[in-house]
Design a protein around this motif. Structure first.
Motif, mmCIF file in Angstrom:
data_model
loop_
_atom_site.group_PDB
_atom_site.id
_atom_site.type_symbol
_atom_site.label_atom_id
_atom_site.label_comp_id
_atom_site.label_asym_id
_atom_site.label_seq_id
_atom_site.Cartn_x
_atom_site.Cartn_y
_atom_site.Cartn_z
ATOM 1 N N HIS A 88 -1.454 -4.291 -2.288
ATOM 2 C CA HIS A 88 -2.069 -5.612 -2.446
ATOM 3 C C HIS A 88 -3.533 -5.462 -2.026
ATOM 4 O O HIS A 88 -3.843 -5.293 -0.846
ATOM 5 N N LEU A 89 -4.446 -5.497 -2.981
ATOM 6 C CA LEU A 89 -5.837 -5.119 -2.733
ATOM 7 C C LEU A 89 -6.572 -6.029 -1.744
ATOM 8 O O LEU A 89 -7.385 -5.527 -0.963
ATOM 9 N N PRO A 90 -6.319 -7.333 -1.711
ATOM 10 C CA PRO A 90 -7.075 -8.161 -0.762
ATOM 11 C C PRO A 90 -6.865 -7.802 0.703
ATOM 12 O O PRO A 90 -7.766 -8.004 1.516
ATOM 13 N N ASP A 91 -5.684 -7.283 1.074
ATOM 14 C CA ASP A 91 -5.457 -6.985 2.495
ATOM 15 C C ASP A 91 -4.968 -5.565 2.769
ATOM 16 O O ASP A 91 -4.791 -5.177 3.927
ATOM 17 N N GLY A 92 -4.745 -4.751 1.726
ATOM 18 C CA GLY A 92 -4.325 -3.372 1.928
ATOM 19 C C GLY A 92 -2.852 -3.206 2.248
ATOM 20 O O GLY A 92 -2.396 -2.087 2.520
ATOM 21 N N GLU A 93 -2.066 -4.287 2.221
ATOM 22 C CA GLU A 93 -0.636 -4.190 2.487
ATOM 23 C C GLU A 93 0.092 -3.581 1.280
ATOM 24 O O GLU A 93 -0.343 -3.738 0.139
ATOM 25 N N THR A 94 1.215 -2.916 1.566
ATOM 26 C CA THR A 94 1.985 -2.271 0.500
ATOM 27 C C THR A 94 2.974 -3.254 -0.107
ATOM 28 O O THR A 94 3.866 -3.754 0.585
ATOM 29 N N LEU A 95 2.797 -3.552 -1.403
ATOM 30 C CA LEU A 95 3.746 -4.416 -2.111
ATOM 31 C C LEU A 95 5.067 -3.682 -2.318
ATOM 32 O O LEU A 95 6.147 -4.256 -2.185
ATOM 33 N N GLY A 96 4.987 -2.401 -2.656
ATOM 34 C CA GLY A 96 6.196 -1.626 -2.921
ATOM 35 C C GLY A 96 5.826 -0.233 -3.400
ATOM 36 O O GLY A 96 4.695 0.227 -3.226
ATOM 37 N N TRP A 97 6.788 0.437 -4.014
ATOM 38 C CA TRP A 97 6.584 1.805 -4.475
ATOM 39 C C TRP A 97 7.185 1.977 -5.864
ATOM 40 O O TRP A 97 8.260 1.448 -6.153
ATOM 41 N N GLU A 98 6.496 2.750 -6.700
ATOM 42 C CA GLU A 98 7.060 3.124 -7.997
ATOM 43 C C GLU A 98 7.775 4.455 -7.842
ATOM 44 O O GLU A 98 7.221 5.415 -7.305
ATOM 45 N N ALA A 99 9.024 4.514 -8.295
ATOM 46 C CA ALA A 99 9.810 5.745 -8.226
ATOM 47 C C ALA A 99 9.498 6.609 -9.444
ATOM 48 O O ALA A 99 9.651 6.174 -10.583
ATOM 49 N N LEU A 100 9.061 7.849 -9.191
ATOM 50 C CA LEU A 100 8.656 8.769 -10.248
ATOM 51 C C LEU A 100 9.503 10.030 -10.190
ATOM 52 O O LEU A 100 9.676 10.614 -9.119
ATOM 53 N N ALA A 101 10.020 10.455 -11.328
ATOM 54 C CA ALA A 101 10.949 11.586 -11.379
ATOM 55 C C ALA A 101 10.210 12.916 -11.367
ATOM 56 O O ALA A 101 9.127 13.048 -11.941
ATOM 57 N N ARG A 102 10.827 13.904 -10.718
ATOM 58 C CA ARG A 102 10.323 15.277 -10.710
ATOM 59 C C ARG A 102 11.507 16.228 -10.857
ATOM 60 O O ARG A 102 12.567 16.009 -10.281
#
Length: 758
Positions: free
Chosen positions: A199-213
């Motif tokens: 969340h750009l206004p406060d730097g808090e983490t909204l969540g995470w995108e899961a990416l396959a490897r």
């Protein structure tokens, strides 16, 4: 002789598709004995071409010969290691050979047997079938194992898998890669990396995108190769299903306010694991609900049937999942997908973000996306942010969420925003809260535009409030007070909505107004700035978007109200004034704004430095090379000063354009030395392409004289006194060569800082 051979190979049965149950029993018996079952798929390459070229009779002859050589070649190749169970004719020239082996067979063994069979089959086939002026016939071959867990299903999937392998050629590198990919799927050897969404206004983490490897140091470590082979082998759903299960394992690390973003390919969207599986008990186990999971619908592939697709999306919504459109702006039909899906999030593709800081077309497009999202109630996430300037530009156009390498790379754990990016986001936050993110905008306090309205006590009956509205048609709001302090708000349209229901009057008419009021109205202090109040007002939910804003005093007592219309009207007039007073060439604040700024700074308690900047020999350059070059120099000077403030100044610094080649910078005393040093060192290189090629015989170059005035508390009574002192210091500075800064404190000691312009 042929009859003898037929007797010899009669024990190798041919069977068709309608005898699968019989074959199932044979395979089950072999599996129970601990033997491995491998299905080898074979066909003739381009038999249809033979038919088109030589006719149906010749094509049938080729197929008959192929059927005749299958048993002897199969026995010659496979019975060296195993036992042939059956040869199945699938369709046309396609055959499946089921072979039982003692113990396990590795990939290399299967590959070598396939190559041997291919060589022998082609040799025998071409020996019996000859054509004039035609190359030799070739045979495809592929293989797949049958574990024996669900034999009927495995008989089908093994053929499908072997067909994919066969089309590449058993000796090719792609064939080997496909084999390795199928092994990866069977072992579910896929891991996940998690990329933070901030969340750009406060730097808090909204969540995470899961990416396959895929496995480390393998071809499939890259997600691009992983999904390329999934598409090649028609295994997209199976791969995505594995990825989703792996991603869900990380739910235990999620807070109730955070979200896990999981990719969904439109071609593999109907996943029972998400719709009807045990995933819901897994979600509840960690104190979460489906709202913590966002399903990203990728835009890389076209959606062929929106009616069916929309129906499945609604199933996900009913379960509580949130929906995002991924890669918006790069897919086949971004806008159509958005209008059909009504997403909660729109993820803008990195192609729109790359170099957005220097591309006005992309900036305009992003502004359109942001405005659209605000109107329909969804959120924008910018993907692929890789530089600070891209991030800053995105924040300037109103993008609220972002992800990319600058903010945080994908990692095994739930990582948060990088330190460098977090520091920048905090700097931008301080800039906003200090009211200086838009230094050109002079905003009055709320006390200057408030008006009065009727107030009632919290025990007043709803009947009385209704009478007030009926008797005063111009009043749209009533403020509810308790001991002189506002505790609630009743808007006309909201009260009428309540009373207009079937039992509204009967239920509420004689009750206290506190039971129908909005108990959480927007309340601000009389000294709050208009632009910040407007931002808060427009951030409310749609039901209260046009409620009045209540203004309070130092003791939180009621003073008055401000309507949203008056807020927006005042903002519009201020911006119009700003535009009319700003310098048309550089866009920097002009003399009206500069005077206001200096008057405000005179009243402040901290020490500041006012730097007056004047270009040397500008008129000479302008007269000799024309106004176009002159304008270029002025614009570049404005950019240089802004860059200096951005890199070395504070969040409260100010840059203005007095007129012509005169500028002003106001900075904190603690920042002045570094800021000036940067300007002196950077000035000459900043204009090298303009004046280097126009240098005359007398060595004339562009330079800048800077005069510093110390703005200490109580020292100057008005702007005129500052200007008079600055003019004196600037006159001394211009008598010295090169780009120079002369501090008024140094005038007596004759101590100056210069830089050679060689």
């Amino acid at each position: 002789m042929w009859s003898t051979l037929k007797q010899h190979f009669r024990r190798i049965p041919f069977f068709s598709l309608d005898k699968r149950q019989w074959m199932k029993q044979i395979i089950r018996q072999e599996v129970d004995k601990g033997r491995s079952i491998i299905m080898f798929y074979v066909d003739i390459v381009k038999l249809t071409e033979v038919e088109n070229r030589y006719g149906d009779v010749i094509a049938k002859r080729v197929l008959q010969q192929f059927e005749r050589i299958m048993p002897p070649v199969s026995r010659q190749v496979f019975e060296m290691r195993g036992k042939i169970l059956a040869i199945q004719k699938l369709w046309g020239d396609d055959f499946a050979i089921y072979v039982s082996f003692k113990g396990s067979l590795n990939e290399e063994d299967c590959r070598m047997l396939s190559i041997h069979f291919q060589e022998q089959a082609e040799k025998q086939l071409n020996r019996h079938v000859g054509f004039v002026n035609r190359e030799a016939l070739r045979v495809h071959i592929g293989y797949a194992d049958i574990p024996g867990e669900d034999i009927v299903k495995e008989m089908y999937t093994s053929v499908k898998r072997a067909v994919h392998m066969a089309k590449y050629g058993v000796t090719s590198e792609t064939y080997t890669n496909v084999t390795q990919f199928h092994k990866l799927l069977s072992e579910e050897n896929v891991s996940m990396r998690f990329m933070p969404i901030i969340h750009l206004p406060d730097g808090e983490t909204l969540g995470w995108e899961a990416l396959a490897r895929g496995p480390v140091d393998s071809l499939f470590e890259s997600p691009a190769m992983l999904f390329k082979y999934a598409e090649e082998t028609d295994s997209v759903f199976r791969l995505e299903h594995i990825c989703r299960k792996r991603a869900m394992d990380q739910l235990r690390y999620l807070k109730p306010s955070q979200k896990l973003f999981i990719n969904l390919d439109p071609r593999a969207i109907d996943d029972p694991y998400l719709l009807r599986g045990e995933v819901f008990s897994q979600i509840e186990q960690f104190g979460l609900n489906p709202h913590n999971i966002v399903l990203e619908i990728t835009e890389r592939h076209a959606i062929s049937n929106y009616a069916v697709f929309r129906k499945i999306i609604e199933e996900y919504r009913k379960k509580g999942y949130l929906i995002a459109v991924d890669d918006a702006g790069a897919g086949y039909s971004s806008l159509e997908s958005i209008t059909e899906i009504y997403p909660d999030f729109i993820k803008l593709d990195m192609s729109l973000i790359r170099n957005v800081d220097v591309d006005p077309i992309k900036q305009a497009l992003l502004e359109t996306f942001v405005q659209f999202a605000n109107k329909v109630g969804c959120k924008i996430i910018a993907e692929g942010i890789e530089t600070q300037r891209e991030l800053e530009t995105l924040m300037e156009v109103g993008v609220a969420y972002g992800q990319g390498y600058y903010l945080g790379r994908p990692d095994k754990g739930m990582t948060h925003v990088r330190g460098e990016a977090l520091n920048f986001l905090r700097f931008m936050q301080e800039k906003r809260t200090s009211g200086r993110d838009e230094p050109l905008l002079f905003t009055p306090a709320m006390s200057e535009i408030l008006v009065k309205t009727i107030c009632v006590d919290k025990q007043e009956r709803v009947r009385r409030v209704h009478e007030i509205f009926e008797q005063n048609q111009r009043i749209e709001s009533v403020v509810v007070l308790e001991k002189g302090k506002p505790i609630g708000l009743v808007m006309r349209f909201q009260l009428y909505q309540i009373l207009g229901g079937q039992y509204g009057i009967a239920l509420y008419y004689e009750r206290p107004v506190s039971q129908v009021m909005n108990a959480n109205p927007l309340t601000v202090d009389r000294d709050d700035k208009l632009d910040e109040v407007a931002r808060q007002a427009m951030a409310r939910d749609s039901h209260h978007l046009y409620d009045v804003v209540i203004i309070t005093g130092e003791e939180k007592e009621y003073l008055g109200i401000v309507t949203v219309q008056s807020l927006l009207d005042k903002m519009a007039s201020i911006k119009l004034e700003m535009a009319s007073s700003a310098n048309p060439l550089t866009g920097l604040p002009g003399n009206i704004q500069i005077e206001r700024e200096l008057n405000k700074r005179i009243k402040q308690k901290e020490s500041q430095v006012v730097i007056y900047c004047d270009l040397d020999r500008f008129k000479w350059f302008n007269d000799r090379y024309g106004f176009e070059v002159g304008d270029q120099i002025i614009v570049r000077t404005a950019n240089l000063l802004k860059e200096a403030v951005r890199c070395y100044g504070s969040a409260t610094d100010f840059v203005g354009h007095i007129g012509g080649d005169d500028f002003i910078v106001i900075t904190q005393e603690s920042c002045a030395a570094e800021l000036v040093s940067f300007l002196i060192n950077a000035f000459s290189p900043y204009y090298i392409d303009i004046y280097e090629k126009r240098r005359m015989g007398d060595g004339s170059v562009l330079s800048m004289s800077m005069a510093g005035v110390r703005l200490t508390p109580g020292r100057y009574a008005n702007v005129e006194a500052i200007a008079e002192r600055a003019a004196f210091v600037k006159k001394l500075a211009k008598e010295l060569p090169g780009t120079i800064f002369l501090d008024e404190w140094d005038c007596a000691a004759d101590d100056v800082h210069t830089a050679s312009q060689g």
